[in-house]
Design a protein around this motif. Structure first.
Motif, PDB file in Angstrom:
ATOM      1  N   LYS A  30      -2.132   3.553  -2.598  1.00  0.00           N
ATOM      2  CA  LYS A  30      -3.568   3.686  -2.422  1.00  0.00           C
ATOM      3  C   LYS A  30      -4.140   4.722  -3.377  1.00  0.00           C
ATOM      4  N   THR A 170      -5.548   9.947   7.149  1.00  0.00           N
ATOM      5  CA  THR A 170      -6.768   9.152   7.069  1.00  0.00           C
ATOM      6  C   THR A 170      -7.960  10.054   6.792  1.00  0.00           C
ATOM      7  N   PHE A 173      -7.886  11.240   3.180  1.00  0.00           N
ATOM      8  CA  PHE A 173      -8.256  10.239   2.181  1.00  0.00           C
ATOM      9  C   PHE A 173      -9.727   9.867   2.235  1.00  0.00           C
ATOM     10  N   GLN A 174     -10.260   9.828   3.443  1.00  0.00           N
ATOM     11  CA  GLN A 174     -11.623   9.328   3.578  1.00  0.00           C
ATOM     12  C   GLN A 174     -12.656  10.403   3.301  1.00  0.00           C
ATOM     13  N   TYR A 175     -12.375  11.630   3.695  1.00  0.00           N
ATOM     14  CA  TYR A 175     -13.476  12.587   3.748  1.00  0.00           C
ATOM     15  C   TYR A 175     -13.358  13.788   2.828  1.00  0.00           C
ATOM     16  N   GLY A 179      -9.467  13.253  -1.858  1.00  0.00           N
ATOM     17  CA  GLY A 179      -9.243  11.886  -1.422  1.00  0.00           C
ATOM     18  C   GLY A 179      -9.998  10.891  -2.276  1.00  0.00           C
ATOM     19  N   ARG A 180     -11.235  11.238  -2.581  1.00  0.00           N
ATOM     20  CA  ARG A 180     -12.035  10.347  -3.433  1.00  0.00           C
ATOM     21  C   ARG A 180     -11.432  10.249  -4.821  1.00  0.00           C
ATOM     22  N   ARG A 183      -8.577   7.909  -4.938  1.00  0.00           N
ATOM     23  CA  ARG A 183      -8.920   6.489  -4.985  1.00  0.00           C
ATOM     24  C   ARG A 183      -9.418   6.085  -6.367  1.00  0.00           C
ATOM     25  N   SER A 249      -3.578  -0.300   3.026  1.00  0.00           N
ATOM     26  CA  SER A 249      -4.217   0.034   4.281  1.00  0.00           C
ATOM     27  C   SER A 249      -3.309   0.871   5.172  1.00  0.00           C
TER      28      SER A 249
END
Lengths: 308, 355
Positions: A30, A170, A173-175, A179-180, A183, A249
């Motif tokens: 990811k 999670t 990675f998301q917040y 994390g950004r 990606r 995922s």
């Protein structure tokens, strides 16, 4: 019926462990687009280092393995080792492969698998070691009493640890900004570099994270089955989980792990006797394959649109 | 000077379309093949035949098979050893169950069986690709071995699951000496390698490469994806199957399903990476390299440390060197050893001028 549920729950819990290894894969994929075949080897390396350091601590300071001091000491040293490993991998492997086709990177990680396996055994020897992390493998009493079901306390703890790890990752990675950036790197190395994402640092972070996941997985698996070369093959168990859940995922890895774990145990118990047993070596793969024919991107994978 | 095709004019389509259009290439290939058939049997010792040259040739064939699938058609596979196992066990059973079965026919039928199994496991490639497919081919690897171990019929109910190769007889010629086994292997490999070289430049091979480079684009220009992919799987598995049969018959003699484990699949994958993905020559160079490397390392360790070295140390260092080399090659020369030869050829062509 109780027996069915016992098998199911045992399957689900061992699936949680598969998910834990699969998580390491998903994490790197990811975040950098690299399909890291060496994750299994990293699990082995981490577990072996943990045990090996524990033995050395006993030798030097008299800290017995399993004691809190020894646990903490080994943990810190192993973490440091995983960080060093991540830095070395970035420096000597990934940096030379920037913007190469992903298949090339994948094959490089197969090479890395061999390297890490060799290194781990070179440093610590290849004997099977026991690993004590202070959780006993005994049935949960109230379940045994109330529903007459055998559910291991160890498995439950492992599942809880996995759940916590997933939640933390999670959120990470998301917040977070990192994390950004991760990606962005996964989408395109060069584009990420050109907008100022520090590719090298990102890669080190990702591999350290994968190293930590490998360490957790290694501790749990090692405490369960002993630290041995076979740990390296847990990666192979995690692969069908991945193709079932989708490579990108984190929830997919968990759900995939649960499905694979449960169906593998159920198949072994209920289908195995008809075909001679031992089908758990391939059943997950065939199942994942059959599933892919219906939904090629996996359960939670991103739908890929091909363009010329 | 020597390698310059100036003055070699083609006056007919046939001349233009031959496998090796440059005279020097033709002469070189003929010389190499002649040397392999005549020179090597005169020069090499029994040990070389049994331990080095014959297995290297067999691995070349397996690598060739994987190269067709992965190098030319772009379908990454981790199950090559599984298809070798099918070839070996199918050949064994054809020899066993049909009276008077000639070895060569059994071997070809074994290859055909592998091809059929290959098609079955190639079916997912129509829906999935890349890593997903690579993982899916692991299913082939595990499933095939499981079947061979679990159903004793395949190994003729031998207690240990080991099959012992029957005597090879071809038109009254009994192949039992190492030299004879080498010659048989060499003949099979030569024929199949030339066939592969030829296939790669025909319609079939071009379709593979189009699918490899971009399958959507290939489909748009009218290449039937399904046919092309399954064809690649079938032919690749056929090559691997024949290699497996040779592995059992001319190299090991007795073989168990476990010999065709995942490690062997990886080894074959390494051969094509190091040799050169998508080249026929690379399959040979890679196989030679991977076969010789452990022997070389062994000698080296022996020379450096004598007998004092624990064997585990040597094997672990070997693992590390293997892994390190793969990474090194992928970084420094992703096109493998075959690319070095290509560079050499280009340099020869303009020699004595540097540019």
């Amino acid at each position: 019926m109780t027996f069915f549920f016992e098998v199911l729950i045992a399957g689900l819990l061992s699936g949680m462990l598969y998910a834990l290894v699969a998580l390491g894969f998903v994490l790197i994929f990811k975040a950098s687009g690299v399909f890291n075949f060496a994750q299994g080897a990293m699990v082995y390396f981490a577990a072996l280092t943990f045990v090996g350091v524990g033995e050395k601590l006993l030798l030097w300071f008299g800290w017995a393995p399993g004691s809190f001091a020894s646990f903490l000491g080994s943990l810190l040293v192993t973490l440091a080792a995983m960080v060093v490993l991540a830095i070395l991998i970035e420096r000597f492997m990934l940096r030379g492969l920037v913007n190469q086709p992903l298949i090339t990177l994948f094959m490089a990680t197969i090479g890395l698998t061999f390297f890490i396996d060799g290194l781990a055994q070179l440093i610590w020897g290849s004997n099977v070691r026991g690993l004590d992390i202070g959780i006993t493998d005994e049935p949960v009493m109230w379940l045994l009493d109330s529903a007459n079901m055998l559910v291991s306390k160890f498995d439950l703890t492992a599942a809880a640890i996995a759940a916590i790890l997933v939640a933390v990752l999670t959120v990470f990675f998301q917040y977070t900004k990192t994390g950004r950036a991760l990606r962005a790197v996964a989408d395109d190395h060069q584009a990420a570099l050109s907008i100022g994402v520090p590719l090298e640092r990102i890669w080190v972070i990702v591999w350290v994270a994968a190293g930590v996941v490998a360490l957790v997985a290694g501790l749990i698996w090692g405490a369960r089955n002993g630290v041995q070369y076979a740990l390296s093959f847990t990666a192979l168990k995690a692969l069908p989980v991945l193709i079932l859940g989708g490579f990108t995922s984190i929830p997919g890895a968990i759900v995939g792990g649960l499905i694979i774990g449960a169906s593998e145990k159920l198949a072994e118990v209920y289908l195995g006797p008809y075909v001679g047993g031992g089908i758990d070596s391939w059943f997950p793969y065939i199942m994942a394959l059959a599933f892919l024919l219906i939904r090629p991107e996996g359960l939670f994978g991103e739908k890929h649109i091909d363009r010329v | 000077m020597i390698y310059r095709e100036a003055g070699q004019f083609k006056a007919s389509y046939e001349a233009d379309m031959q496998i090796f259009p440059i005279r020097q290439d033709r002469i070189a290939i003929a010389a190499i093949v002649l040397f392999a058939f005549v020179g090597v049997p005169l020069l090499a010792s029994e040990y070389w035949f049994q331990a080095i040259i014959t297995p290297a040739l067999i691995f070349s064939l397996a690598a060739l098979g994987l190269n067709i699938l992965t190098g030319y058609a772009g379908q990454l596979s981790l199950g090559a050893a599984g298809f070798m196992a099918v070839g070996a066990f199918a050949t064994y059973n054809f020899m066993l169950r049909i009276d008077g079965m000639p070895f060569l026919v059994a071997m070809v039928l074994g290859g055909v069986c592998a091809a059929l199994v290959g098609i079955v496991f190639g079916l997912p490639s129509l829906r999935i690709k890349g890593f997903y497919l690579a993982v899916a081919t692991l299913a082939a690897q595990f499933f095939i071995l499981w079947v061979l171990v679990k159903f004793p019929w395949f190994s003729n109910y031998s207690a240990s699951g080991v099959i012992t190769a029957q005597e090879i007889a071809i038109l009254g010629w009994t192949v039992d000496e190492p030299v004879e086994k080498y010659l048989l292997t060499l003949a099979v490999v030569t024929v199949l390698a030339l066939a592969a070289k030829n296939m790669a430049r025909t319609h079939t091979g071009r379709a593979w490469m189009a699918v490899r480079d971009m399958d959507v684009a290939a489909e748009v220009i009218g290449i039937p994806l399904m046919k092309t992919k399954l064809q690649a799987f079938a032919i690749s598995s056929f090559y691997c199957g024949v290699a497996g049969a040779l592995y059992a018959y001319t190299y090991l003699g007795t073989v168990e399903p476990e010999a065709f484990n995942l490690d062997l699949s990886f080894k074959i994958l390494f051969m094509i990476i190091i040799g050169g993905v998508g080249t026929v020559l690379g399959s040979f160079l890679g196989a030679a390299f991977i076969t010789l490397l452990p022997i070389f390392l062994n000698q080296l360790f022996h020379a450096l440390f004598g007998d004092s070295l624990p064997p585990a140390f040597a094997s672990n260092v070997e693992l590390m060197i293997f892994g390190g080399l793969i990474i090194f090659f992928l970084i420094v020369e992703p096109h493998g050893l075959a690319r070095l030869w290509q560079i050499g050829k280009e340099k020869l062509r303009i020699w004595p001028f540097p540019h």
